[in-house]
Motif scaffolding. Structure first.
Motif: not given
Length: 197
Positions: A48-54
């Motif tokens: 899941d790359l989303k935490p850093e993206i957000r």
């Protein structure tokens, strides 16, 4: 909060003559690149790359756009694009994760009141690799006159655990565009009875 930025690099070129003929006006292309630590490097496969993206992409987009607009006013920008180059310890998906999100790109689109999507490249490369930022007209991707590419390099980036994130801008298209645009092609093909099948 943004990604850890090691350096920011700007590159500018102005073309006065193309094909042995001076243009009606010179065209300037500008690239602004941030060299950031890859937050996913060294962690194995991250599902899941989303935490850093957000958490980070919006602030990075805002920072690069602000620096670009200090060097080229938004009202003069006609063509734009983006690029990312990931170092050897990263995945192409890591480069894509930063630039292919509205959290990043919307800062630029809003700043120049653009209608077109941001053309792009994303790749893996070693320090000094070519960074190519393809651009198109900010309001209409059918204007081939503004299909231009800015090419730059940073001698010490990206390191293996880094990503270079870049935005490009131009205050015009090619000096002597002579190939027409997409709409002219459609009209000509229709007149010739070409249905595209």
């Amino acid at each position: 909060m943004s990604f850890e930025i090691r350096k920011i690099v700007s590159y500018r070129e102005t073309t006065f003559i193309e094909g042995g003929r001076a243009g009606d006006r010179p065209v300037t292309m500008l690239g602004i690149a941030a060299v950031v630590t890859n937050p996913w490097a060294g962690r194995g496969f991250v599902e899941d790359l989303k935490p850093e993206i957000r958490q980070h992409c919006s602030a990075l987009g805002e920072e690069i756009v602000a620096r670009l607009l200090r060097e080229m006013p938004g009202e003069t920008i006609e063509a734009y694009g983006k690029a990312a180059v990931v170092g050897a310890e990263g995945e192409i998906e890591h480069a894509s994760a930063i630039i292919h999100t509205l959290r990043f790109g919307n800062h630029y689109r809003r700043a120049v009141n653009a209608q077109s999507y941001l053309s792009f490249t994303n790749k893996r490369g070693a320090p000094g690799t070519s960074i190519q930022i393809p651009m198109m007209h900010k309001d209409d991707e059918g204007f081939r006159s503004h299909y231009i590419t800015l090419e730059m390099r940073i001698e010490d980036a990206p390191r293996a655990n880094e990503i270079v994130v870049a935005l490009g801008a131009a205050d015009g298209g090619r000096l002597h565009p002579r190939i027409g645009n997409r709409y002219q092609d459609l009209e000509e093909l229709a007149a010739e009875g070409d249905t595209g099948q």
